[in-house]
Design a protein around this motif. Structure first.
Motif, PDB file in Angstrom:
ATOM      1  N   ILE A   1      27.287   1.839  11.738  1.00 43.70           N
ATOM      2  CA  ILE A   1      26.123   2.341  12.460  1.00 43.70           C
ATOM      3  C   ILE A   1      24.958   2.416  11.476  1.00 43.70           C
ATOM      4  CG2 ILE A   1      26.754   4.769  12.077  1.00 43.70           C
ATOM      5  CD1 ILE A   1      25.700   5.339  14.905  1.00 43.70           C
ATOM      6  N   GLY A   2      23.781   1.960  11.924  1.00 43.85           N
ATOM      7  CA  GLY A   2      22.642   1.909  11.014  1.00 43.85           C
ATOM      8  C   GLY A   2      21.333   2.224  11.702  1.00 43.85           C
ATOM      9  N   VAL A   3      20.313   2.562  10.889  1.00 47.70           N
ATOM     10  CA  VAL A   3      18.982   2.886  11.385  1.00 47.70           C
ATOM     11  C   VAL A   3      18.019   1.799  10.939  1.00 47.70           C
ATOM     12  CG1 VAL A   3      17.129   4.592  11.436  1.00 47.70           C
ATOM     13  CG2 VAL A   3      19.505   5.349  11.178  1.00 47.70           C
ATOM     14  N   THR A   4      17.271   1.226  11.894  1.00 44.06           N
ATOM     15  CA  THR A   4      16.333   0.153  11.577  1.00 44.06           C
ATOM     16  C   THR A   4      14.979   0.713  11.176  1.00 44.06           C
ATOM     17  OG1 THR A   4      15.413  -0.083  13.798  1.00 44.06           O
ATOM     18  CG2 THR A   4      17.485  -1.249  13.345  1.00 44.06           C
ATOM     19  N   GLU A   5      14.141  -0.162  10.647  1.00 39.79           N
ATOM     20  CA  GLU A   5      12.770   0.234  10.299  1.00 39.79           C
ATOM     21  C   GLU A   5      11.996   0.700  11.532  1.00 39.79           C
ATOM     22  OE1 GLU A   5      10.763  -2.389   7.102  1.00 39.79           O
ATOM     23  OE2 GLU A   5      12.145  -3.725   8.187  1.00 39.79           O
ATOM     24  N   ALA A   6      12.378   0.160  12.698  1.00 36.67           N
ATOM     25  CA  ALA A   6      11.661   0.506  13.928  1.00 36.67           C
ATOM     26  C   ALA A   6      12.116   1.837  14.513  1.00 36.67           C
ATOM     27  CB  ALA A   6      11.850  -0.593  14.960  1.00 36.67           C
ATOM     28  N   GLY A   7      13.110   2.464  13.895  1.00 33.63           N
ATOM     29  CA  GLY A   7      13.579   3.744  14.393  1.00 33.63           C
ATOM     30  C   GLY A   7      14.658   3.624  15.453  1.00 33.63           C
ATOM     31  N   ARG A   8      15.273   2.448  15.575  1.00 35.45           N
ATOM     32  CA  ARG A   8      16.391   2.274  16.494  1.00 35.45           C
ATOM     33  C   ARG A   8      17.702   2.463  15.731  1.00 35.45           C
ATOM     34  NH1 ARG A   8      15.601   3.334  21.260  1.00 35.45           N
ATOM     35  NH2 ARG A   8      17.477   2.162  21.824  1.00 35.45           N
ATOM     36  N   ILE A   9      18.677   3.010  16.428  1.00 37.94           N
ATOM     37  CA  ILE A   9      20.004   3.218  15.841  1.00 37.94           C
ATOM     38  C   ILE A   9      20.926   2.159  16.433  1.00 37.94           C
ATOM     39  CG2 ILE A   9      21.939   4.816  15.657  1.00 37.94           C
ATOM     40  CD1 ILE A   9      19.699   7.043  16.016  1.00 37.94           C
ATOM     41  N   VAL A  10      21.545   1.390  15.573  1.00 36.83           N
ATOM     42  CA  VAL A  10      22.346   0.243  16.004  1.00 36.83           C
ATOM     43  C   VAL A  10      23.813   0.535  15.734  1.00 36.83           C
ATOM     44  CG1 VAL A  10      22.731  -2.235  15.780  1.00 36.83           C
ATOM     45  CG2 VAL A  10      20.419  -1.309  15.530  1.00 36.83           C
ATOM     46  N   LEU A  11      24.600   0.458  16.790  1.00 37.69           N
ATOM     47  CA  LEU A  11      26.040   0.695  16.702  1.00 37.69           C
ATOM     48  C   LEU A  11      26.764  -0.639  16.775  1.00 37.69           C
ATOM     49  CD1 LEU A  11      28.583   2.564  16.818  1.00 37.69           C
ATOM     50  CD2 LEU A  11      28.294   2.585  19.303  1.00 37.69           C
ATOM     51  N   HIS A  12      27.470  -0.988  15.693  1.00 38.00           N
ATOM     52  CA  HIS A  12      28.308  -2.185  15.670  1.00 38.00           C
ATOM     53  C   HIS A  12      29.735  -1.748  15.976  1.00 38.00           C
ATOM     54  CE1 HIS A  12      25.402  -4.838  13.348  1.00 38.00           C
ATOM     55  NE2 HIS A  12      24.886  -3.628  13.132  1.00 38.00           N
ATOM     56  N   GLN A  13      30.191  -2.041  17.184  1.00 36.77           N
ATOM     57  CA  GLN A  13      31.571  -1.693  17.505  1.00 36.77           C
ATOM     58  C   GLN A  13      32.248  -2.921  18.088  1.00 36.77           C
ATOM     59  OE1 GLN A  13      33.627  -1.056  20.206  1.00 36.77           O
ATOM     60  NE2 GLN A  13      32.247  -1.518  21.918  1.00 36.77           N
ATOM     61  N   GLY A  14      33.379  -3.295  17.488  1.00 37.90           N
ATOM     62  CA  GLY A  14      34.056  -4.535  17.848  1.00 37.90           C
ATOM     63  C   GLY A  14      35.186  -4.370  18.830  1.00 37.90           C
ATOM     64  N   ALA A  15      35.248  -3.236  19.517  1.00 41.38           N
ATOM     65  CA  ALA A  15      36.306  -3.023  20.507  1.00 41.38           C
ATOM     66  C   ALA A  15      35.933  -3.750  21.791  1.00 41.38           C
ATOM     67  CB  ALA A  15      36.488  -1.534  20.782  1.00 41.38           C
ATOM     68  N   THR A  16      36.753  -4.705  22.201  1.00 42.30           N
ATOM     69  CA  THR A  16      36.418  -5.445  23.414  1.00 42.30           C
ATOM     70  C   THR A  16      36.565  -4.544  24.638  1.00 42.30           C
ATOM     71  OG1 THR A  16      38.678  -6.321  23.450  1.00 42.30           O
ATOM     72  CG2 THR A  16      36.978  -7.727  22.534  1.00 42.30           C
ATOM     73  N   ASP A  17      35.567  -4.622  25.484  1.00 39.55           N
ATOM     74  CA  ASP A  17      35.562  -3.860  26.732  1.00 39.55           C
ATOM     75  C   ASP A  17      36.033  -4.798  27.829  1.00 39.55           C
ATOM     76  OD1 ASP A  17      34.919  -2.480  29.108  1.00 39.55           O
ATOM     77  OD2 ASP A  17      33.373  -1.338  28.062  1.00 39.55           O
ATOM     78  N   ILE A  18      37.222  -4.553  28.356  1.00 37.89           N
ATOM     79  CA  ILE A  18      37.773  -5.403  29.409  1.00 37.89           C
ATOM     80  C   ILE A  18      37.661  -4.723  30.772  1.00 37.89           C
ATOM     81  CG2 ILE A  18      39.299  -6.635  27.849  1.00 37.89           C
ATOM     82  CD1 ILE A  18      41.595  -4.848  28.822  1.00 37.89           C
ATOM     83  N   GLY A  19      36.743  -3.776  30.854  1.00 32.06           N
ATOM     84  CA  GLY A  19      36.538  -3.032  32.086  1.00 32.06           C
ATOM     85  C   GLY A  19      36.878  -1.566  31.957  1.00 32.06           C
ATOM     86  N   GLN A  20      37.550  -1.206  30.850  1.00 29.39           N
ATOM     87  CA  GLN A  20      37.989   0.183  30.695  1.00 29.39           C
ATOM     88  C   GLN A  20      36.860   1.090  30.246  1.00 29.39           C
ATOM     89  OE1 GLN A  20      38.003  -1.911  28.298  1.00 29.39           O
ATOM     90  NE2 GLN A  20      38.569  -1.084  26.308  1.00 29.39           N
ATOM     91  N   GLY A  21      35.790   0.534  29.691  1.00 28.78           N
ATOM     92  CA  GLY A  21      34.620   1.343  29.356  1.00 28.78           C
ATOM     93  C   GLY A  21      34.403   1.606  27.887  1.00 28.78           C
ATOM     94  N   ALA A  22      35.004   0.791  26.992  1.00 34.97           N
ATOM     95  CA  ALA A  22      34.870   1.039  25.554  1.00 34.97           C
ATOM     96  C   ALA A  22      33.413   1.042  25.112  1.00 34.97           C
ATOM     97  CB  ALA A  22      35.667  -0.003  24.762  1.00 34.97           C
ATOM     98  N   ASN A  23      32.605   0.125  25.648  1.00 41.23           N
ATOM     99  CA  ASN A  23      31.212   0.057  25.219  1.00 41.23           C
ATOM    100  C   ASN A  23      30.472   1.370  25.477  1.00 41.23           C
ATOM    101  OD1 ASN A  23      31.205  -2.575  24.250  1.00 41.23           O
ATOM    102  ND2 ASN A  23      30.751  -3.450  26.248  1.00 41.23           N
ATOM    103  N   THR A  24      30.847   2.059  26.527  1.00 40.30           N
ATOM    104  CA  THR A  24      30.180   3.312  26.886  1.00 40.30           C
ATOM    105  C   THR A  24      30.797   4.499  26.161  1.00 40.30           C
ATOM    106  OG1 THR A  24      29.680   2.371  29.060  1.00 40.30           O
ATOM    107  CG2 THR A  24      29.502   4.774  28.825  1.00 40.30           C
ATOM    108  N   VAL A  25      32.103   4.593  26.197  1.00 40.23           N
ATOM    109  CA  VAL A  25      32.797   5.751  25.625  1.00 40.23           C
ATOM    110  C   VAL A  25      32.570   5.837  24.114  1.00 40.23           C
ATOM    111  CG1 VAL A  25      35.088   6.674  25.140  1.00 40.23           C
ATOM    112  CG2 VAL A  25      34.513   5.920  27.447  1.00 40.23           C
ATOM    113  N   ILE A  26      32.666   4.727  23.422  1.00 42.14           N
ATOM    114  CA  ILE A  26      32.510   4.755  21.961  1.00 42.14           C
ATOM    115  C   ILE A  26      31.066   5.071  21.596  1.00 42.14           C
ATOM    116  CG2 ILE A  26      32.653   3.327  19.877  1.00 42.14           C
ATOM    117  CD1 ILE A  26      35.123   1.997  21.265  1.00 42.14           C
TER     118      ILE A  26
END
Length: 919
Positions: free
Chosen positions: A629-654
């Motif tokens: 997880i990192g902070v950009t110069e523009a003030g955005r927080i970027v989450l790199h998470q490699g858990a594949t979401d197959i419908g269970q909701g990993a992208n949201t829950v994590i």
């Protein structure tokens, strides 16, 4: 209900349509499927193709206002017609449906969603305020494998209302909030990119030549001459073209599956060659019939008993027998304890192959980006795919990149390689982009299944009804290749006692090779089969002891501090709480069933209960996830998470977990999903591990970044963090401090500030007696099923399921409910209808999965008993929710009719035979 347009005489080669209000002229074969024309010629990718037979309804479109399967509709039959797809349908109604689907969590993987919506559009135009029965009838032609349909029905019923704004919680309050899927909009507007939607310009098409036999030697004629005689065919590839090691598998020491078979095919549908070329030319080929290959059928074994026989034909000549691996857990002296038990029950149970049946068949594309092979395909394990692709294709790891496309359902089927090595080989050999889409028949022949099983067990209790001992043995048909067979063989003995105190215990298992389809991971890794055996016998044992089935389970339920049969002391055991949550509904339903049955008649009602437990993650093996997880110069927080979401909701829950750990709002976070070039390895999406393991890594990364931000600003732990353009603003006790980010130096990861953390659950390997600490976190649950049994026809209808599950902490209650409802649907199919027979049920017409009309009411109860090892107390859920459904249904059938079902699925003729046996 989907309708096929009546057949008529062939039309001219130019067909005029109206699409999105504009006239369109299509030149081509008048017999071409409308689904292909809409997708390939007009770019309307919301029209999904799941079967090409009208069975799944994913390709549902409106033709002159009425729903039809586009895959069954020849182009000639829509001359002059008005065609509507999700992209082109009337704006206001479609927008309301999309909002309702998103708000209700009615789209999980999203592959069936466009078809569902088009069917709903037709209904809502005719009946703006339908009831639930009308919705079920209107949507009956579209199958869903993820949701259990209940949230889809709710969304259609609510489509006339204006949806409330998407609730976005305050900073630090994301966990526990019913946040809508962060990746949900593309699923409901039809823009999500699935494997078959990836079509690079000029891509060649890849098709496989597959064995029509269960076991056969084969020899090629002259493939090169055959290809040269067929314009448009660019290459024919065989195992000789594979530069690396032609073996892959999910457990590397036991990797035994070739990308293309060499010399002999070990199961029906195994690929032996590839044909690569111009799509139109390759599609027109007769494969395998016209291909120069000669087959010599060989003896084969298909069942566990056949495979285990001393004279069975060897599936792998380099192994002394067809037993792949054995499992064992032993504690105390089960044999002696059973001898002295006051009550003993025993039984034998058999389960069939079960097909995953994701509505999306396997698909993807591969191309070269400079020296790097890029593969974009449906997968649950991108990093594992990358490693296997590098090995098979003979490439350095750094020259392989895997980008998961959206997965249109997985459930374990997309953990093993499918199209990936085939399209990768084709792209390397031709130097051009290549794509491949399995037909439904190919998908069902070539991909993994739930392990068939034959199980036997004895369970004994003392005079007070306390379980004293259990013996269990299970033979599991692992098919032609190892896949997840070792995991099933090791996981089943650990779980076969159920979540109950069992002082004396012996459980053994075997994974046996046959020439059937490879058995792999399917939502539970063998635990659902074992639960069918154990929970069925528990009902009989409760009866012998004179105890109510629910009370018997509560008496024997494990509690905090109990030692499991494998020696681990357990904590955060929420089973009693789950059983107690069922108690009010249980008492009412049992009384109502007795009153109903007292009136007589051929329909009898019954109520059954079953419990479950499930260890989250790999069994006694390393199981790490890494999150950045990192902070950009523009003030955005970027989450790199490699858990594949197959419908269970990993992208949201994590993302919810990471946001709360860092102390920012969800809106401040930008998500970069799985891509082996952009995200660290979060492990496989399997074994209910992502919320727990990747969630813990996300929690650690968020907390580490928070500490660094506070340190930079010289603020205390209680400070709030707000992301703004070009800066972070921290506040505490009325004091604000800003960290300016614009122009700040970047760290090695390309961020002004960043953190990367890894979490690996603390487990130990099992010893020879299966003793150890195989999992760090366990989830628990109990379900109650109410059924009706037709005593003259043997038909069973499930009326209601009440499901209580200990989730530790519900990170997202809406998504958790969706998992429960979807798991119940698959458990219902396992119990009543699903049986894959190689060579016979290779389509979604002969192989039955639950439809919208089969689904009962599902009442979800989320029990929260936080686990100190889980992220913010959370446990996994995906596998758990399927495990108790089938045994609860079987116990309800027995309560209604006396029928003891020992062979699944409980088809009507089997139910009738069991009723007669009970009489």
């Amino acid at each position: 209900m989907n309708r096929q347009l009546p057949l008529g005489p062939a039309a001219a080669a130019t067909v005029s349509l109206t699409v999105d209000g504009a006239a369109v002229e299509i030149e081509g074969d008048p017999g071409r499927r409308l689904s292909e024309v809409l997708r390939d010629r007009l770019g309307l990718k919301s029209v999904k193709v799941g079967c090409d037979a009208g069975d799944c309804g994913a390709c549902t479109v409106l033709i002159d206002g009425a729903q039809h399967c586009a895959c069954l509709t020849p182009l000639a039959q829509v001359q002059g017609a008005r065609i509507e797809t999700l992209e082109t349908a009337e704006g206001a109604l479609t927008a309301r449906l999309q909002d309702a689907f998103h708000a209700h969590g009615a789209a999980q993987c999203g592959i069936c969603t466009p078809g569902m919506m088009m069917a709903a559009v037709e209904l809502l135009r005719e009946t703006p305020a339908p009831d639930a029965a009308q919705v079920e009838t209107a949507l009956a032609g579209v199958l869903c494998r993820c949701t259990g349909y209940r949230k889809i029905i709710a969304a259609v019923l609510d489509a006339g209302s204006v949806q409330a704004p998407d609730p976005r919680p305050e900073a630090g309050a994301a966990v526990g909030a019913p946040v809508r899927r962060l990746d949900g909009r593309p699923k409901v507007d039809g823009t999500e990119v699935f494997g078959a939607d990836v079509a690079p310009d000029g891509a060649l098409l890849v098709r496989a030549v597959r064995s029509p036999h269960h076991h056969a030697a084969f020899a090629f004629g002259d493939p090169a001459a055959w290809a040269a005689a067929r314009p448009g065919v660019e290459a024919v590839l065989t195992a000789r073209d594979i530069a690396g090691v032609n073996r892959f598998g999910v457990i590397p020491p036991l990797a035994d599956q070739p990308a293309l078979a060499e010399g002999a095919a070990r199961h029906r549908g195994e690929a032996v060659a590839l044909v690569v070329g111009d799509p139109a030319a390759v599609e027109a080929l007769d494969l395998p019939g016209g291909f120069p290959v000669t087959w010599t059928p060989l003896p084969h074994a298909l069942t566990e008993a056949e495979g285990a026989a001393p004279d069975a034909p060897r599936v792998h000549a380099d192994r002394p027998e067809n037993t792949l691996i054995r499992g064992r857990v032993a504690s105390g002296d089960a044999a002696e304890a059973l001898k002295s038990a006051a009550h003993v029950v025993e039984g034998r149970f058999e389960t069939a192959y079960v097909e995953h049946a994701p509505i999306e068949p396997e698909a993807g594309a591969a191309w070269l980006d400079g020296e790097t092979l890029v593969v974009q395909a449906c997968t649950q394990a991108p990093t594992m795919d990358r490693e296997d692709l590098a090995k098979v294709l003979g490439l350095p790891l750094e020259r392989v990149r895997v980008i998961p496309s959206a997965a249109g359902g997985g459930f374990g089927a997309k953990l093993d390689l499918s199209v990936q090595p085939l399209i990768g080989l084709a792209a390397l050999k031709t130097g051009r982009p290549c794509r491949m889409v399995f037909t439904r028949s190919e998908s069902m022949q070539a991909t993994t299944k739930r392990h068939p099983s034959k199980m036997r067990a004895q369970i004994g209790a003392d005079a007070d009804g306390r379980v004293v001992a259990m013996e269990f043995h299970g033979d599991f048909n692992t098919g032609a290749y190892a896949s997840w067979g070792p995991t099933v063989a090791s996981r089943v003995p650990v779980h076969a006692s159920g979540p109950y105190r069992t002082p004396h215990y012996l459980a053994t298992s075997r994974a046996i090779h046959t020439h059937g389809p490879t058995s792999g991971a399917f939502r539970g890794f063998g635990v659902p089969q074992a639960a069918i055996c154990q929970e069925s016998l528990y009902d009989e044992l409760a009866e012998r002891c004179g105890l109510d089935p629910l009370a018997f389970r509560r008496l024997n339920a494990m509690r905090d501090g109990d030692r499991a049969t494998f020696g681990q002391v357990l904590h955060a055991v929420g089973l009693v709480e789950c059983l107690d949550a069922l108690a009010p509904a249980w008492g009412e339903a049992r009384a109502a069933a007795e009153a109903f049955n007292a009136a007589g008649g051929p329909i009898r009602r019954g109520v059954g209960v079953a419990s479950c437990w499930y260890g989250c993650g790999n069994t006694g093996l390393p199981n790490p996830s890494t999150v950045r997880i990192g902070v950009t110069e523009a003030g955005r927080i970027v989450l790199h998470q490699g858990a594949t979401d197959i419908g269970q909701g990993a992208n949201t829950v994590i993302a919810q977990i990471a946001a709360d750990a860092l102390g920012v709002t969800l809106d401040a976070i930008d998500l970069i999903g799985p891509d082996t070039a952009l995200t660290p390895d979060c492990g496989k999406t399997s074994a209910s591990r992502q919320t727990f393991v990747t969630g813990r890594a996300a929690e650690a990364a968020g907390a580490a970044l928070r500490r660094e931000v506070l340190r930079r600003a010289n603020m205390g732990d209680g400070a709030a963090i707000r992301a703004e353009a070009g800066r972070l603003v921290l506040s505490a006790d009325g004091v604000e401090q800003a960290l300016d980010l614009a122009g700040a130096p970047l760290d090695a990861r390309g961020y002004v500030l960043s953190a990367e953390e890894t979490y690996d659950p603390p487990t130990t390997a099992l010893d020879a007696d299966g003793q150890g600490e195989p999992y760090a976190v366990y989830g628990f649950g109990a379900q109650m099923a109410e059924v009706e049994v037709d005593m003259t026809l043997g038909r069973v209808r499930v009326r209601r399921v009440v499901a209580a599950h200990d989730v530790g902490r519900a990170i997202n209650p809406m998504l958790a409910e969706g998992q429960i409802e979807g798991g119940v649907a698959q458990g219902l199919g396992l119990a009543l209808m699903e049986e894959y027979v190689p060579g016979r049920t290779e389509n979604l017409h002969d192989y039955l999965i639950p439809t919208i009309g089969d689904m009962p009411e599902v009442v979800s109860i989320l029990v929260e008993k936080p686990d100190p090892e889980g992220p913010m107390g959370a446990k996994g859920l995906g596998e758990h929710v399927l495990i108790p459904t089938a045994p609860a249904i079987l116990n309800a059938i027995r309560h209604a009719s006396g029928a003891r079902i020992t062979r699944l699925p409980a088809l009507p003729h089997r139910v009738l035979a069991a009723i007669e046996a009970a009489r």
